[in-house]
Motif scaffolding. Structure first.
Motif, PDB file in Angstrom:
ATOM      1  N   PRO A   1      10.479   9.319  -8.313  1.00 42.09           N
ATOM      2  CA  PRO A   1      11.074   7.937  -8.476  1.00 42.09           C
ATOM      3  C   PRO A   1      10.571   6.888  -7.389  1.00 42.09           C
ATOM      4  CG  PRO A   1      12.974   9.483  -8.649  1.00 42.09           C
ATOM      5  CD  PRO A   1      11.799  10.247  -8.423  1.00 42.09           C
ATOM      6  N   LEU A   2      10.792   5.720  -7.337  1.00 39.45           N
ATOM      7  CA  LEU A   2      10.039   4.837  -6.280  1.00 39.45           C
ATOM      8  C   LEU A   2      11.195   4.778  -5.202  1.00 39.45           C
ATOM      9  CD1 LEU A   2       8.964   1.720  -8.241  1.00 39.45           C
ATOM     10  CD2 LEU A   2       7.804   3.647  -7.371  1.00 39.45           C
ATOM     11  N   ASP A   3      10.821   4.639  -4.022  1.00 44.78           N
ATOM     12  CA  ASP A   3      11.753   4.748  -2.820  1.00 44.78           C
ATOM     13  C   ASP A   3      12.477   3.358  -2.782  1.00 44.78           C
ATOM     14  OD1 ASP A   3      12.660   4.598  -0.224  1.00 44.78           O
ATOM     15  OD2 ASP A   3      10.970   5.696   0.698  1.00 44.78           O
ATOM     16  N   ARG A   4      13.789   3.570  -2.978  1.00 46.41           N
ATOM     17  CA  ARG A   4      14.555   2.289  -3.008  1.00 46.41           C
ATOM     18  C   ARG A   4      14.808   1.548  -1.628  1.00 46.41           C
ATOM     19  NH1 ARG A   4      18.981   3.390  -7.731  1.00 46.41           N
ATOM     20  NH2 ARG A   4      17.622   3.562  -9.473  1.00 46.41           N
ATOM     21  N   ASP A   5      14.603   2.221  -0.629  1.00 46.48           N
ATOM     22  CA  ASP A   5      14.740   1.795   0.815  1.00 46.48           C
ATOM     23  C   ASP A   5      13.390   1.014   0.977  1.00 46.48           C
ATOM     24  OD1 ASP A   5      17.422   2.934   1.255  1.00 46.48           O
ATOM     25  OD2 ASP A   5      16.586   4.900   2.483  1.00 46.48           O
ATOM     26  N   HIS A   6      12.295   1.459   0.617  1.00 42.00           N
ATOM     27  CA  HIS A   6      11.160   0.840   0.980  1.00 42.00           C
ATOM     28  C   HIS A   6      11.176  -0.368   0.014  1.00 42.00           C
ATOM     29  CE1 HIS A   6       6.652   0.888   1.744  1.00 42.00           C
ATOM     30  NE2 HIS A   6       6.583   0.203   0.597  1.00 42.00           N
ATOM     31  N   LEU A   7      11.722  -0.401  -0.989  1.00 43.75           N
ATOM     32  CA  LEU A   7      11.619  -1.599  -2.054  1.00 43.75           C
ATOM     33  C   LEU A   7      12.574  -2.719  -1.670  1.00 43.75           C
ATOM     34  CD1 LEU A   7      11.950  -0.415  -5.781  1.00 43.75           C
ATOM     35  CD2 LEU A   7      10.187  -1.932  -4.698  1.00 43.75           C
TER      36      LEU A   7
ATOM     37  N   VAL B   1       0.655  -1.122   0.009  1.00 46.48           N
ATOM     38  CA  VAL B   1       0.050  -0.137   0.043  1.00 46.48           C
ATOM     39  C   VAL B   1       0.897   1.263  -0.032  1.00 46.48           C
ATOM     40  CG1 VAL B   1      -1.888  -1.115   1.133  1.00 46.48           C
ATOM     41  CG2 VAL B   1      -0.168  -0.047   2.572  1.00 46.48           C
ATOM     42  N   GLY B   2       2.152   1.182  -0.217  1.00 46.97           N
ATOM     43  CA  GLY B   2       2.985   2.181   0.097  1.00 46.97           C
ATOM     44  C   GLY B   2       4.207   2.666  -1.050  1.00 46.97           C
TER      45      GLY B   2
ATOM     46  N   ASP C   1      -3.730   8.352   1.563  1.00 47.34           N
ATOM     47  CA  ASP C   1      -4.597   8.129   0.634  1.00 47.34           C
ATOM     48  C   ASP C   1      -4.283   7.314  -0.528  1.00 47.34           C
ATOM     49  OD1 ASP C   1      -7.397   9.520   1.425  1.00 47.34           O
ATOM     50  OD2 ASP C   1      -6.171  11.066   1.935  1.00 47.34           O
ATOM     51  N   LEU C   2      -4.774   6.827  -1.088  1.00 49.21           N
ATOM     52  CA  LEU C   2      -4.649   6.165  -2.659  1.00 49.21           C
ATOM     53  C   LEU C   2      -5.071   7.047  -3.681  1.00 49.21           C
ATOM     54  CD1 LEU C   2      -4.786   2.407  -1.545  1.00 49.21           C
ATOM     55  CD2 LEU C   2      -2.718   3.730  -1.994  1.00 49.21           C
ATOM     56  N   LEU C   3      -4.246   7.767  -4.354  1.00 44.69           N
ATOM     57  CA  LEU C   3      -4.973   8.867  -5.037  1.00 44.69           C
ATOM     58  C   LEU C   3      -4.973   8.660  -6.567  1.00 44.69           C
ATOM     59  CD1 LEU C   3      -3.267  11.838  -3.175  1.00 44.69           C
ATOM     60  CD2 LEU C   3      -5.773  11.194  -3.196  1.00 44.69           C
ATOM     61  N   PRO C   4      -6.131   9.072  -7.394  1.00 40.40           N
ATOM     62  CA  PRO C   4      -5.905   8.388  -8.872  1.00 40.40           C
ATOM     63  C   PRO C   4      -4.968   9.167  -9.761  1.00 40.40           C
ATOM     64  CG  PRO C   4      -7.932   9.858  -8.260  1.00 40.40           C
ATOM     65  CD  PRO C   4      -7.103   9.591  -6.922  1.00 40.40           C
ATOM     66  N   LEU C   5      -4.851   8.882 -10.958  1.00 38.67           N
ATOM     67  CA  LEU C   5      -3.903   9.813 -11.894  1.00 38.67           C
ATOM     68  C   LEU C   5      -4.571   9.618 -13.172  1.00 38.67           C
ATOM     69  CD1 LEU C   5      -1.296   7.023 -12.680  1.00 38.67           C
ATOM     70  CD2 LEU C   5      -2.902   6.463 -11.094  1.00 38.67           C
ATOM     71  N   PRO C   6      -4.215  10.552 -14.119  1.00 33.96           N
ATOM     72  CA  PRO C   6      -4.754  10.771 -15.362  1.00 33.96           C
ATOM     73  C   PRO C   6      -4.468   9.703 -16.267  1.00 33.96           C
ATOM     74  CG  PRO C   6      -3.297  12.311 -15.229  1.00 33.96           C
ATOM     75  CD  PRO C   6      -3.209  11.724 -13.793  1.00 33.96           C
TER      76      PRO C   6
ATOM     77  N   GLU D   1       0.040  -4.435  -5.837  1.00 34.46           N
ATOM     78  CA  GLU D   1       0.206  -3.166  -5.392  1.00 34.46           C
ATOM     79  C   GLU D   1      -1.010  -2.496  -6.152  1.00 34.46           C
ATOM     80  OE1 GLU D   1       0.816  -0.154  -4.120  1.00 34.46           O
ATOM     81  OE2 GLU D   1       2.351  -0.313  -2.821  1.00 34.46           O
ATOM     82  N   HIS D   2      -1.360  -0.922  -5.761  1.00 34.95           N
ATOM     83  CA  HIS D   2      -2.227  -0.313  -6.287  1.00 34.95           C
ATOM     84  C   HIS D   2      -1.838   0.657  -7.628  1.00 34.95           C
ATOM     85  CE1 HIS D   2      -3.196  -0.987  -2.287  1.00 34.95           C
ATOM     86  NE2 HIS D   2      -4.433  -1.106  -2.515  1.00 34.95           N
ATOM     87  N   LEU D   3      -2.848   0.760  -8.463  1.00 34.56           N
ATOM     88  CA  LEU D   3      -2.551   1.986  -9.359  1.00 34.56           C
ATOM     89  C   LEU D   3      -3.078   3.135  -9.010  1.00 34.56           C
ATOM     90  CD1 LEU D   3      -2.153   2.812 -12.410  1.00 34.56           C
ATOM     91  CD2 LEU D   3      -4.239   2.252 -12.859  1.00 34.56           C
ATOM     92  N   ALA D   4      -2.219   3.784  -8.227  1.00 38.16           N
ATOM     93  CA  ALA D   4      -2.528   5.062  -7.514  1.00 38.16           C
ATOM     94  C   ALA D   4      -0.991   5.713  -7.064  1.00 38.16           C
ATOM     95  CB  ALA D   4      -3.058   4.680  -6.225  1.00 38.16           C
ATOM     96  N   TRP D   5      -1.153   6.874  -6.551  1.00 39.20           N
ATOM     97  CA  TRP D   5      -0.123   7.508  -5.996  1.00 39.20           C
ATOM     98  C   TRP D   5      -0.287   8.192  -4.376  1.00 39.20           C
ATOM     99  CZ3 TRP D   5      -0.034  12.877  -4.919  1.00 39.20           C
ATOM    100  CH2 TRP D   5      -1.151  13.663  -5.586  1.00 39.20           C
TER     101      TRP D   5
END
Length: 290
Positions: free
Chosen positions: A79-85, A70-71, A116-121, A102-106
């Motif tokens: 860029p993706l958080d490499r520590d999280h990865l 979820v994160g 929140d899991l927010l939408p994207l265009p 994982e979610h299609l969200a940011w």
């Protein structure tokens, strides 16, 4: 594109699962009912040791596990958080789950995490960025991931394609699978005024590795129109069960999760929801020819 496949023996059964909550640990061990697999939220298990990890190790030996992130903020511009990865990779290395999603969200911006899991265009530029992020996740984890369709409350004027075309395009580019949240389809369709059945009929069901079912809250917007909130805090409603049954009839049985993350009930309530999913799966199997 992913160049290493996960262990083909580690798979989720085409049967009901539930989102695991620690208060249900003893009840699941005593009588899982129709539940044949469990899903965890990855971010709850990235620490070292303690009772949660010990219980998860025990459950892993008895049930296939799906790991749901979820994160990662896969839809974000940064860029993706490499520590999280890296923490996620350590978890998956010892847990050896049957699936990761994982979610299609940011959910991050300028170094800040949003709850929140927010939408994207849905544009060509966004698709390219999300595909790059999915590729990075799969390469880092050494496994295929599933990408979940979002619940949405509005549409972006700058979108250039449908949500289904966007998800299918990412799957083609990266080799990822899809997680179809049927409740999210119903929520988005109600909020935006489109046909959820037509969405399912167009969705690339052959890419679906897992289905989610959950509850939502019904409200009204400032103009009195229905507004559904994806809360995961209530039983699955009858129209979502009907949409799920339609999905299974079209695409065949799939691992099906009952999500309940807020106002979590006692185990018998969750077990009853899982049993209803099992009946839908059994009815669909009985309708298959031969």
């Amino acid at each position: 594109m992913l160049d290493r496949a996960p262990d083909p023996t580690a798979t989720l059964p085409d049967a009901p699962g539930v989102g695991y909550k620690a208060q249900h640990y003893a009840a699941i061990g005593a009588d899982p009912g129709a539940v044949r697999w469990l899903e965890i939220h990855a971010e709850n298990y990235m620490g070292d040791g303690g009772r949660p990890i010990a219980q998860l190790r025990d459950l892993r030996d008895r049930f296939p596990i799906s790991c749901h992130g979820v994160g990662l903020s896969i839809g974000g511009e940064a860029p993706l958080d490499r520590d999280h990865l890296a923490r996620l990779r350590r978890l998956l290395d010892w847990l050896a789950p049957a699936a990761f999603s994982e979610h299609l969200a940011w959910s991050t911006h300028d170094g800040h995490f949003l709850n929140d899991l927010l939408p994207l265009p849905y544009t060509a530029a966004t698709l390219a960025r999300v595909a790059e992020h999915v590729d990075e996740v799969q390469q880092t984890l050494g496994r295929q991931m599933l990408l979940e369709n979002p619940s949405t409350y509005l549409a972006f004027a700058e979108s250039e394609m449908s949500e289904i075309d966007f998800l299918a395009g990412i799957a083609r580019r990266t080799g990822c699978g899809l997680l179809l949240d049927v409740n999210n389809v119903f929520v988005s369709a109600t909020n935006q005024g489109w046909d959820p059945v037509a969405y399912i009929d167009t969705f690339p069901l052959d890419r679906v590795g897992e289905i989610h079912l959950g509850g939502h809250d019904a409200q009204a917007d400032d103009h009195g129109a229905p507004l559904l909130i994806d809360s995961h805090g209530a039983p699955v409603v009858d129209p979502v069960w009907a949409l799920y049954a339609h999905t299974i009839r079209r695409g065949g049985p799939r691992p099906t999760l009952i999500e309940w993350d807020t106002d979590v009930p006692d185990w018998p309530v969750l077990a009853s929801e899982a049993a209803r999913a099992a009946r839908v799966l059994a009815d669909a199997a009985a309708e298959q020819p031969g």
